[in-house]
Design a protein around this motif. Structure first.
Motif, PDB file in Angstrom:
ATOM      1  N   LYS A 128      12.113   2.400  -4.824  1.00 44.89           N
ATOM      2  CA  LYS A 128      13.127   2.151  -3.803  1.00 44.89           C
ATOM      3  C   LYS A 128      13.435   3.443  -3.048  1.00 44.89           C
ATOM      4  O   LYS A 128      13.184   4.545  -3.528  1.00 44.89           O
ATOM      5  CB  LYS A 128      14.419   1.628  -4.454  1.00 44.89           C
ATOM      6  N   GLU A 129      13.986   3.276  -1.852  1.00 44.33           N
ATOM      7  CA  GLU A 129      14.508   4.433  -1.133  1.00 44.33           C
ATOM      8  C   GLU A 129      15.724   4.974  -1.893  1.00 44.33           C
ATOM      9  O   GLU A 129      16.445   4.200  -2.512  1.00 44.33           O
ATOM     10  CB  GLU A 129      14.890   4.025   0.291  1.00 44.33           C
ATOM     11  N   PRO A 130      15.963   6.281  -1.933  1.00 40.41           N
ATOM     12  CA  PRO A 130      15.319   7.327  -1.133  1.00 40.41           C
ATOM     13  C   PRO A 130      14.107   7.990  -1.793  1.00 40.41           C
ATOM     14  O   PRO A 130      13.611   8.983  -1.269  1.00 40.41           O
ATOM     15  CB  PRO A 130      16.454   8.335  -0.960  1.00 40.41           C
ATOM     16  N   ARG A 131      13.639   7.472  -2.938  1.00 42.69           N
ATOM     17  CA  ARG A 131      12.482   8.100  -3.590  1.00 42.69           C
ATOM     18  C   ARG A 131      11.238   8.003  -2.716  1.00 42.69           C
ATOM     19  O   ARG A 131      10.374   8.877  -2.744  1.00 42.69           O
ATOM     20  CB  ARG A 131      12.211   7.431  -4.940  1.00 42.69           C
ATOM     21  N   VAL A 132      11.123   6.915  -1.962  1.00 39.58           N
ATOM     22  CA  VAL A 132       9.982   6.712  -1.072  1.00 39.58           C
ATOM     23  C   VAL A 132      10.496   6.236   0.281  1.00 39.58           C
ATOM     24  O   VAL A 132      11.654   5.827   0.415  1.00 39.58           O
ATOM     25  CB  VAL A 132       9.001   5.660  -1.646  1.00 39.58           C
TER      26      VAL A 132
ATOM     27  N   LYS B 164       7.671  12.574   1.418  1.00 40.03           N
ATOM     28  CA  LYS B 164       7.757  11.471   0.466  1.00 40.03           C
ATOM     29  C   LYS B 164       6.572  10.521   0.649  1.00 40.03           C
ATOM     30  O   LYS B 164       6.036  10.394   1.753  1.00 40.03           O
ATOM     31  CB  LYS B 164       9.052  10.684   0.685  1.00 40.03           C
ATOM     32  N   PRO B 165       6.192   9.825  -0.406  1.00 43.75           N
ATOM     33  CA  PRO B 165       5.215   8.745  -0.235  1.00 43.75           C
ATOM     34  C   PRO B 165       5.796   7.651   0.660  1.00 43.75           C
ATOM     35  O   PRO B 165       7.008   7.434   0.690  1.00 43.75           O
ATOM     36  CB  PRO B 165       5.001   8.232  -1.663  1.00 43.75           C
ATOM     37  N   VAL B 166       4.934   6.965   1.381  1.00 43.77           N
ATOM     38  CA  VAL B 166       5.368   5.835   2.192  1.00 43.77           C
ATOM     39  C   VAL B 166       4.742   4.566   1.615  1.00 43.77           C
ATOM     40  O   VAL B 166       3.544   4.527   1.322  1.00 43.77           O
ATOM     41  CB  VAL B 166       4.987   6.010   3.684  1.00 43.77           C
ATOM     42  N   VAL B 167       5.586   3.556   1.407  1.00 45.49           N
ATOM     43  CA  VAL B 167       5.139   2.272   0.874  1.00 45.49           C
ATOM     44  C   VAL B 167       5.177   1.248   2.006  1.00 45.49           C
ATOM     45  O   VAL B 167       6.222   1.031   2.628  1.00 45.49           O
ATOM     46  CB  VAL B 167       6.024   1.813  -0.300  1.00 45.49           C
ATOM     47  N   LEU B 168       4.040   0.634   2.262  1.00 47.80           N
ATOM     48  CA  LEU B 168       3.894  -0.346   3.336  1.00 47.80           C
ATOM     49  C   LEU B 168       3.787  -1.737   2.716  1.00 47.80           C
ATOM     50  O   LEU B 168       3.056  -1.931   1.736  1.00 47.80           O
ATOM     51  CB  LEU B 168       2.646  -0.045   4.164  1.00 47.80           C
ATOM     52  N   ASN B 169       4.510  -2.694   3.292  1.00 46.96           N
ATOM     53  CA  ASN B 169       4.554  -4.040   2.727  1.00 46.96           C
ATOM     54  C   ASN B 169       4.245  -5.086   3.792  1.00 46.96           C
ATOM     55  O   ASN B 169       4.594  -4.916   4.964  1.00 46.96           O
ATOM     56  CB  ASN B 169       5.948  -4.340   2.160  1.00 46.96           C
ATOM     57  N   ALA B 170       3.624  -6.160   3.363  1.00 45.33           N
ATOM     58  CA  ALA B 170       3.418  -7.307   4.246  1.00 45.33           C
ATOM     59  C   ALA B 170       3.059  -8.514   3.398  1.00 45.33           C
ATOM     60  O   ALA B 170       2.564  -8.384   2.272  1.00 45.33           O
ATOM     61  CB  ALA B 170       2.319  -7.039   5.271  1.00 45.33           C
ATOM     62  N   GLU B 171       3.313  -9.686   3.941  1.00 50.39           N
ATOM     63  CA  GLU B 171       2.917 -10.937   3.299  1.00 50.39           C
ATOM     64  C   GLU B 171       2.163 -11.776   4.318  1.00 50.39           C
ATOM     65  O   GLU B 171       2.629 -11.954   5.448  1.00 50.39           O
ATOM     66  CB  GLU B 171       4.141 -11.695   2.792  1.00 50.39           C
ATOM     67  N   VAL B 172       1.002 -12.268   3.928  1.00 49.58           N
ATOM     68  CA  VAL B 172       0.204 -13.106   4.820  1.00 49.58           C
ATOM     69  C   VAL B 172      -0.113 -14.415   4.114  1.00 49.58           C
ATOM     70  O   VAL B 172      -0.248 -14.466   2.886  1.00 49.58           O
ATOM     71  CB  VAL B 172      -1.104 -12.410   5.251  1.00 49.58           C
ATOM     72  N   THR B 173      -0.220 -15.477   4.900  1.00 50.30           N
ATOM     73  CA  THR B 173      -0.540 -16.797   4.368  1.00 50.30           C
ATOM     74  C   THR B 173      -1.702 -17.379   5.163  1.00 50.30           C
ATOM     75  O   THR B 173      -1.647 -17.439   6.396  1.00 50.30           O
ATOM     76  CB  THR B 173       0.674 -17.739   4.460  1.00 50.30           C
TER      77      THR B 173
ATOM     78  N   ALA C 217       0.858  -1.187   0.000  1.00 52.95           N
ATOM     79  CA  ALA C 217       0.000   0.000   0.000  1.00 52.95           C
ATOM     80  C   ALA C 217       0.891   1.231   0.000  1.00 52.95           C
ATOM     81  O   ALA C 217       1.951   1.243   0.635  1.00 52.95           O
ATOM     82  CB  ALA C 217      -0.921   0.014   1.222  1.00 52.95           C
ATOM     83  N   VAL C 218       0.473   2.257  -0.720  1.00 56.15           N
ATOM     84  CA  VAL C 218       1.206   3.520  -0.723  1.00 56.15           C
ATOM     85  C   VAL C 218       0.271   4.619  -0.232  1.00 56.15           C
ATOM     86  O   VAL C 218      -0.917   4.638  -0.578  1.00 56.15           O
ATOM     87  CB  VAL C 218       1.760   3.863  -2.127  1.00 56.15           C
ATOM     88  N   MET C 219       0.799   5.502   0.605  1.00 58.96           N
ATOM     89  CA  MET C 219       0.065   6.676   1.059  1.00 58.96           C
ATOM     90  C   MET C 219       0.836   7.911   0.629  1.00 58.96           C
ATOM     91  O   MET C 219       2.029   8.049   0.938  1.00 58.96           O
ATOM     92  CB  MET C 219      -0.118   6.654   2.580  1.00 58.96           C
ATOM     93  N   MET C 220       0.153   8.793  -0.081  1.00 60.14           N
ATOM     94  CA  MET C 220       0.779  10.022  -0.559  1.00 60.14           C
ATOM     95  C   MET C 220       0.657  11.107   0.509  1.00 60.14           C
ATOM     96  O   MET C 220      -0.371  11.216   1.187  1.00 60.14           O
ATOM     97  CB  MET C 220       0.115  10.485  -1.853  1.00 60.14           C
ATOM     98  N   PRO C 221       1.700  11.932   0.683  1.00 60.98           N
ATOM     99  CA  PRO C 221       1.623  13.010   1.677  1.00 60.98           C
ATOM    100  C   PRO C 221       0.630  14.085   1.254  1.00 60.98           C
ATOM    101  O   PRO C 221       0.418  14.321   0.064  1.00 60.98           O
ATOM    102  CB  PRO C 221       3.056  13.555   1.707  1.00 60.98           C
ATOM    103  N   TYR C 222       0.014  14.745   2.243  1.00 66.08           N
ATOM    104  CA  TYR C 222      -0.937  15.816   1.943  1.00 66.08           C
ATOM    105  C   TYR C 222      -0.219  17.057   1.432  1.00 66.08           C
ATOM    106  O   TYR C 222      -0.720  17.768   0.574  1.00 66.08           O
ATOM    107  CB  TYR C 222      -1.752  16.162   3.192  1.00 66.08           C
ATOM    108  N   LYS C 223       0.960  17.323   1.981  1.00 69.09           N
ATOM    109  CA  LYS C 223       1.719  18.508   1.567  1.00 69.09           C
ATOM    110  C   LYS C 223       3.130  18.077   1.190  1.00 69.09           C
ATOM    111  O   LYS C 223       3.330  17.386   0.208  1.00 69.09           O
ATOM    112  CB  LYS C 223       1.707  19.548   2.691  1.00 69.09           C
ATOM    113  N   ALA C 224       4.116  18.494   1.986  1.00 74.90           N
ATOM    114  CA  ALA C 224       5.499  18.120   1.703  1.00 74.90           C
ATOM    115  C   ALA C 224       5.781  16.722   2.239  1.00 74.90           C
ATOM    116  O   ALA C 224       5.092  16.220   3.122  1.00 74.90           O
ATOM    117  CB  ALA C 224       6.447  19.141   2.333  1.00 74.90           C
TER     118      ALA C 224
END
Length: 219
Positions: free
Chosen positions: A182-186, A107-116, A98-105
């Motif tokens: 990839k970091e540092p873009r996000v 970087k976007p944050v990318v959240l990762n997980a794997e479930v089974t 999942a990615v969440m974009m910032p409201y103002k200034a």
């Protein structure tokens, strides 16, 4: 001439018989492969739904209840359909981003997980993951969730089969293939898409979801 013609006829008949036998063998060899393909485990993502939820309050808590903070949890609901051998799949793996974009200034944050999920019966199923209010506020700059600023990408796989994918993206401001950034873009935060067992929603709708194996890191 007649004798030579008879020999040719015999040879022709022999070739026809041989080809017929070979064709029968090939057909017999192809049959198990077709049967195996028919029983191949299958999974299909039918829908991804986002919702914003406040932390639940429990009336039977003997301690005084704090006032609602106004913080919101992001809920990611994934609906999927399965078909397995003899009506069951040993496991279904969901690799979620999942990615969440910032409201103002910021970087976007990318959240990762794997479930089974284990022992999954044929049919329609639900999977649900959550993002903590602190993550929402820290990286978006707001307590409230704007769902158009969120995108979700899910890979689903049953057994050793090929993964199937589905993306939910409601804004053109979110770049293509953001889950590969990839970091540092996000900013990347692994294992921050939480199953219900790690949230205040742990006791809700237990039978609505399959049994969860321990989460594994994705990167």
């Amino acid at each position: 001439m007649q004798k030579l013609g008879s020999k040719r006829l015999v040879m022709l008949l022999s070739v026809i018989v041989f080809l017929g036998m070979a064709g029968g063998l090939l057909a017999q060899d192809a049959q198990p492969k077709g049967a195996a393909a028919k029983g191949t485990p299958q999974v299909r993502i039918t829908e991804i739904v986002l919702d914003a939820l406040p932390s639940p309050e429990f009336d039977d808590n003997p301690k005084p209840q704090a006032k609602t903070s106004g913080n919101e949890w992001l809920q990611v609901l994934i609906r999927y359909e399965t078909r397995g051998k003899e009506g069951w799949l040993d496991e279904v793996q969901l690799k979620c981003h999942a990615v969440m974009m910032p409201y103002k200034a910021g970087k976007p944050v990318v959240l990762n997980a794997e479930v089974t999920y284990l022992d999954v019966m044929d049919g329609l199923h639900n999977a649900v993951l959550y993002v903590r209010p602190a993550i929402v506020q820290r990286y978006t700059g707001n307590k409230r969730i704007k769902k158009t600023n969120v995108a979700v990408y899910v890979e689903a796989m049953a057994g050793e089969g090929e993964p199937v994918v589905k993306e939910l993206r409601q804004s053109r401001d979110i770049p293509d293939k953001w889950w590969e950034a990839k970091e540092p873009r996000v900013v990347i935060r692994d294992n921050e898409l939480l199953p219900p067992t790690e949230t205040p929603f742990a006791g809700f709708d237990y039978d609505a979801y399959e049994h969860l194996r321990v989460m594994r890191q994705t990167r």
